[in-house]
Design a protein around this motif. Structure first.
Motif, PDB file in Angstrom:
ATOM      1  N   VAL A 163       0.830  -1.212   0.000  1.00 36.22           N
ATOM      2  CA  VAL A 163       0.000   0.000   0.000  1.00 36.22           C
ATOM      3  C   VAL A 163       0.856   1.252   0.000  1.00 36.22           C
ATOM      4  CG1 VAL A 163      -1.863   1.207   1.158  1.00 36.22           C
ATOM      5  CG2 VAL A 163      -1.607  -1.241   1.473  1.00 36.22           C
ATOM      6  N   GLN A 164       1.837   1.266   0.924  1.00 36.76           N
ATOM      7  CA  GLN A 164       2.581   2.514   1.113  1.00 36.76           C
ATOM      8  C   GLN A 164       3.466   2.857  -0.081  1.00 36.76           C
ATOM      9  OE1 GLN A 164       2.721  -0.164   3.130  1.00 36.76           O
ATOM     10  NE2 GLN A 164       4.762  -0.567   3.903  1.00 36.76           N
ATOM     11  N   VAL A 168      -0.893   6.287  -3.906  1.00 37.24           N
ATOM     12  CA  VAL A 168      -2.252   6.713  -4.200  1.00 37.24           C
ATOM     13  C   VAL A 168      -2.719   7.593  -3.046  1.00 37.24           C
ATOM     14  CG1 VAL A 168      -2.791   4.636  -5.499  1.00 37.24           C
ATOM     15  CG2 VAL A 168      -3.291   4.716  -3.063  1.00 37.24           C
ATOM     16  N   MET A 170      -6.062   8.523  -0.881  1.00 37.83           N
ATOM     17  CA  MET A 170      -7.388   7.946  -0.698  1.00 37.83           C
ATOM     18  C   MET A 170      -8.179   8.779   0.294  1.00 37.83           C
ATOM     19  SD  MET A 170      -8.408   4.033  -0.363  1.00 37.83           S
ATOM     20  CE  MET A 170     -10.091   3.495  -0.114  1.00 37.83           C
ATOM     21  N   PHE A 178      -6.820  11.859  11.444  1.00 35.28           N
ATOM     22  CA  PHE A 178      -6.173  11.516  12.709  1.00 35.28           C
ATOM     23  C   PHE A 178      -6.668  12.507  13.757  1.00 35.28           C
ATOM     24  CE2 PHE A 178      -2.734  10.586   9.458  1.00 35.28           C
ATOM     25  CZ  PHE A 178      -3.176   9.289   9.279  1.00 35.28           C
ATOM     26  N   LYS A 181      -4.279  14.689  15.850  1.00 33.75           N
ATOM     27  CA  LYS A 181      -3.396  15.628  15.160  1.00 33.75           C
ATOM     28  C   LYS A 181      -4.216  16.815  14.662  1.00 33.75           C
ATOM     29  CE  LYS A 181      -0.227  12.124  13.265  1.00 33.75           C
ATOM     30  NZ  LYS A 181       1.052  12.408  13.900  1.00 33.75           N
ATOM     31  N   PHE A 189       1.181  14.733   7.319  1.00 40.86           N
ATOM     32  CA  PHE A 189       1.572  13.370   7.667  1.00 40.86           C
ATOM     33  C   PHE A 189       2.265  12.644   6.515  1.00 40.86           C
ATOM     34  CE2 PHE A 189       0.760   8.825   8.183  1.00 40.86           C
ATOM     35  CZ  PHE A 189       1.229   8.631   9.464  1.00 40.86           C
ATOM     36  N   GLY A 190       1.657  12.708   5.352  1.00 42.46           N
ATOM     37  CA  GLY A 190       2.213  12.003   4.199  1.00 42.46           C
ATOM     38  C   GLY A 190       3.607  12.493   3.844  1.00 42.46           C
ATOM     39  N   GLU A 192       5.705  13.758   5.913  1.00 45.16           N
ATOM     40  CA  GLU A 192       6.650  13.356   6.947  1.00 45.16           C
ATOM     41  C   GLU A 192       7.044  11.900   6.821  1.00 45.16           C
ATOM     42  OE1 GLU A 192       4.723  14.653  10.472  1.00 45.16           O
ATOM     43  OE2 GLU A 192       5.729  16.601  10.383  1.00 45.16           O
ATOM     44  N   VAL A 193       6.060  11.025   6.691  1.00 43.16           N
ATOM     45  CA  VAL A 193       6.431   9.616   6.649  1.00 43.16           C
ATOM     46  C   VAL A 193       7.157   9.271   5.354  1.00 43.16           C
ATOM     47  CG1 VAL A 193       4.649   8.848   8.239  1.00 43.16           C
ATOM     48  CG2 VAL A 193       4.168   8.881   5.805  1.00 43.16           C
ATOM     49  N   ARG A 194       6.877  10.019   4.292  1.00 41.93           N
ATOM     50  CA  ARG A 194       7.604   9.741   3.050  1.00 41.93           C
ATOM     51  C   ARG A 194       8.919  10.495   3.001  1.00 41.93           C
ATOM     52  NH1 ARG A 194       2.461   9.220  -0.305  1.00 41.93           N
ATOM     53  NH2 ARG A 194       2.360   6.981  -0.596  1.00 41.93           N
ATOM     54  N   LYS A 195       9.155  11.318   4.019  1.00 45.22           N
ATOM     55  CA  LYS A 195      10.385  12.106   4.120  1.00 45.22           C
ATOM     56  C   LYS A 195      10.643  12.894   2.845  1.00 45.22           C
ATOM     57  CE  LYS A 195      12.519   9.166   7.537  1.00 45.22           C
ATOM     58  NZ  LYS A 195      11.517   8.060   7.516  1.00 45.22           N
ATOM     59  N   ARG A 236      -5.234  16.149   2.559  1.00 34.94           N
ATOM     60  CA  ARG A 236      -4.254  15.182   3.039  1.00 34.94           C
ATOM     61  C   ARG A 236      -3.918  14.171   1.948  1.00 34.94           C
ATOM     62  NH1 ARG A 236      -5.852  11.253   7.922  1.00 34.94           N
ATOM     63  NH2 ARG A 236      -7.140  10.396   6.276  1.00 34.94           N
ATOM     64  N   ALA A 237      -4.963  13.743   1.217  1.00 30.81           N
ATOM     65  CA  ALA A 237      -4.732  12.748   0.172  1.00 30.81           C
ATOM     66  C   ALA A 237      -3.896  13.323  -0.965  1.00 30.81           C
ATOM     67  CB  ALA A 237      -6.063  12.234  -0.363  1.00 30.81           C
TER      68      ALA A 237
END
Ligand code: ATP
Ligand code: MG
Lengths: 442, 215
Positions: A163-164, A168, A170, A178, A181, A189-190, A192-195, A236-237
């Protein structure tokens, strides 16, 4: 110019375009004020043009709201990969099958689906409850593993991609924000986690502006209205520039007015960003309005794929005919069908009430069509329309609707009145009752 | 001794409890119901029996005695044994607190995080943990309270070697039996203070949780 690059201009154009449909006049004025103050605080490329507070009228006319015409070339904005305007993904789903193991045995939610979604187009998945729309969307997102079949993103076989890694975006029916947050943190968020190596705060600001939520970044999701949450979910998406946007009944929980506003806003945004979009919906109006391509689902099968016009004009199956509009449903052996000289091996026949040609005076035939006599047996008042029930001499009943104005004028019918009508055989479709059944097969 | 016991068993049980609770709620497997009732065993078995069971397993003539002797470990009548006993007795708290929270949790938040590019660890850290943190906190506090107050299992396995394997609770008992009432009461007061502190922390946590829910 604090930052540089070119892509913001497209974004900015889209922003102001989308300003209209997303908001009421009041909100628009407020947003204009907010925007003016945001620019005043030196958010981004504070060119002379941008610093001047603009009027709602200017907003509507599509004045760029972030960058003035001067600084376009140097501004870097929300760029992330090569370009802001993603060339959308070509999505191809081949022979998709999904079975769920339940306590009662295997449930076949999706049973061999083939569909192509062109880059940067909007595709709507439409169908009754339980027909497998969400399941297909989750399969494409990678949230469910396939039982059989393949999914291709452009030329890449994405079937077994995690998925990650699918990139995509969604939007869930329940928004799935969240709660712990803030709005800004949700959107970030996206990134950050994907840096991702971007100016995150700037990107978040731009996105919030895109969805008309400037200034609400510090709120928690709980403190927002449903429509606002929906827009946060959309922002966010879109944050990490997905090439594919998946929306599961994004407006399901909202009232009709907000739905319409958001719908128009969504269309603008999606076209601005250029992302391929798949939207699941119950609402036909929504599907036909938004989509370039509509996929009609029933019981895990595709009934028809086509443009909105094709589906309305030429329903491919009895199910689609019944699903996308009003129909009358009569036995194939009834007087009307026989006199219309419609031949079918099926036991029942349907046609649209709007295809009824009705006369109040007796005629034997019109343009070679034999007319059938009937009596007006009921009149139902439905606000702007009036619905009559017409009973033929063999006790078969059909419905016939006219607008309120027509009913008050020439086409007003009285109960018990004798009328004469015909339906062209081309407008009829034979079917068996099981053809239009949508109850899941267990 | 009391503090050390709590310091070892509380973190270990929190981690294991969380992992176990997540695995239990997120997976369907045969024997799930059985496992759930096994988890409640420490509640239904008398702590003294627990202590005896551990002594039987790890004691000088226990099942693992030869293995332990070889490696020079000493469990019974020593700190590891007491920690084991405490952990066993306090095991259900975290799991039991978390399972309902996890079952109620809306999975779509986690799914959203995954579509946004989070790997499983990031999902847990950024989404799952914040969602269950109040339940977890409560479980930890209960674990802590029980770890400090546990008597039965610990008394059997520790041997109650004064100043070495004696917990406060054990001390209270032996002091009282030896008619050393002042010492017994002093220790009891200390123990009560610790309990009060735990309660106070719990109260604060509940208030914070309520405040957040109202936000
Ligand atoms: N995890 C699951 N386990 C078992 N059955 C499932 C699961 N997910 C979905 N189903 C079944 O698959 C069928 C299709 O579900 P799906 O959610 O795709 O329907 P839908 O078209 O999105 O309906 P709706 O419009 O009501 O959202 C349903 O009958 C549902 O009960
Ligand atoms: Mg659904």
């Amino acid at each position: 110019m604090p930052r540089s690059a070119e892509h913001i201009c497209e974004f900015a154009g889209g922003l102001s375009e989308s300003a209209g449909p997303l908001q009421t006049a009041d909100a628009q004025a407020a947003a204009a004020d907010e925007r003016a103050s945001a620019n005043g605080n030196g958010a981004g490329p504070a060119s002379a043009v941008a610093e001047r507070p603009r009027t709602p009228a200017e907003e509507r006319q599509g004045f760029p709201s972030i960058s003035g015409s001067g600084g376009v070339d140097e501004y870097e904005g929300i760029q992330m990969q090569a370009s802001q305007r993603t060339s959308g993904l070509l999505v191809r789903v081949r022979n998709m099958v999904k079975h769920f193991n339940t306590s009662k045995g295997v449930f076949k939610a999706v049973q061999g689906v083939d569909v192509d979604i062109e880059p940067s187009s909007i595709c709507a998945l439409l169908g009754p409850s339980g027909s497998g729309k969400t399941t297909l969307l989750r399969l494409i997102a990678g949230l469910e593993g396939v039982t059989d079949g393949r999914i291709y993103f452009d030329d890449l076989d994405a079937t077994d991609l995690a998925v990650q890694d699918r990139q995509v975006g969604m939007v869930f029916q329940s928004y799935a924000l969240f709660n712990h947050k803030t709005v800004a943190e949700n959107v970030m968020f996206g990134l950050e986690v994907r840096k991702l190596d971007v100016d995150r705060r700037k990107r978040v600001e731009d996105l919030l502006e895109l969805v008309q939520l400037t200034g609400l970044g510090d709120r928690y999701p709980r403190q927002l209205s449903g429509g606002q949450r929906q827009r946060v979910a959309l922002a966010r998406a879109l944050a990490s520039n997905p090439k594919l946007l998946l929306l599961d009944e994004p407006f399901g929980a909202l009232d009709a007015v907000v739905r319409k506003q958001l719908r128009a806003g969504l269309k603008e945004i999606v076209q601005t960003v250029g992302v391929t979009t798949i939207i699941v919906t119950h609402d036909q109006e929504e599907a036909f309005d938004l989509a370039d391509k509509v996929v009609i689902f029933n019981r895990g099968f595709i009934e028809q794929i086509g443009s909105p016009t094709e589906i309305i004009r030429r329903p491919a199956t009895p199910f689609v005919m019944k699903f996308v509009g009003d129909t009358n449903d009569v036995p194939a052996a009834s007087l009307l069908v026989r006199r219309s000289r419609f031949l079918t091996s099926k036991s029942r026949v349907m046609f649209r009430p709007s295809d009824i040609q009705l006369f109040t005076e007796f005629v034997e035939s019109v343009d070679g069509h034999l007319v059938t006599g009937a009596t007006v047996s009921e009149r139902a008042n439905l606000g702007w329309t009036v619905r009559y029930t017409l009973r033929f001499d063999d006790d078969v009943e059909v419905e016939y609707s006219v607008t309120r104005e027509q009913a008050d004028g020439r086409l007003g019918l009285d109960i018990g009145q004798r009328i004469y009508l015909y339906v062209k055989p081309e407008a009829m479709m034979g079917f068996e009752p099981e053809d239009i059944d949508s109850a899941p097969i267990l | 001794m009391t503090l050390m016991l709590a310091a070892v068993s509380v973190p270990l049980n929190s981690v294991f409890g969380t992992v176990a609770a997540i695995l239990i709620t997120r997976n369907e497997f045969p024997g799930k119901v059985l496992l759930l009732s096994l988890l409640d065993m420490p509640f239904s078995i008398s702590p003294v029996v627990t202590g005896l069971m551990l002594t039987l397993l790890y004691g000088r003539s226990g099942w693992f005695s030869s293995f332990l002797a070889e490696h020079g470990f000493n469990i019974v009548f020593a700190f590891p044994g007491m920690a084991l006993a405490t952990m066993f007795v306090t095991m259900p708290f975290v799991v039991r607190e978390l399972i309902p929270t996890l079952e109620q949790m809306d999975l779509s938040q986690e799914e959203a995080a995954r579509t946004l590019g989070a790997n499983p660890l990031q999902v847990f850290w950024h989404v799952t943990l914040p969602n269950i943190r109040w339940g977890l906190m409560y479980g930890i506090i209960l674990t802590n309270a029980r770890a400090m107050g546990e008597f039965g299992a610990v008394s059997v396995i520790s041997g109650n070697i004064i100043g070495k394997t004696q917990t406060l609770t054990l001390f209270v008992e032996s002091a009282y039996k030896e008619y050393n009432t002042e010492a017994a009461f002093a220790a009891a007061v200390l123990l009560s203070l610790l309990a009060l502190m735990t309660l106070w922390v719990k109260d604060r946590v509940e208030k914070a949780a309520a405040a957040e829910a109202a936000k």
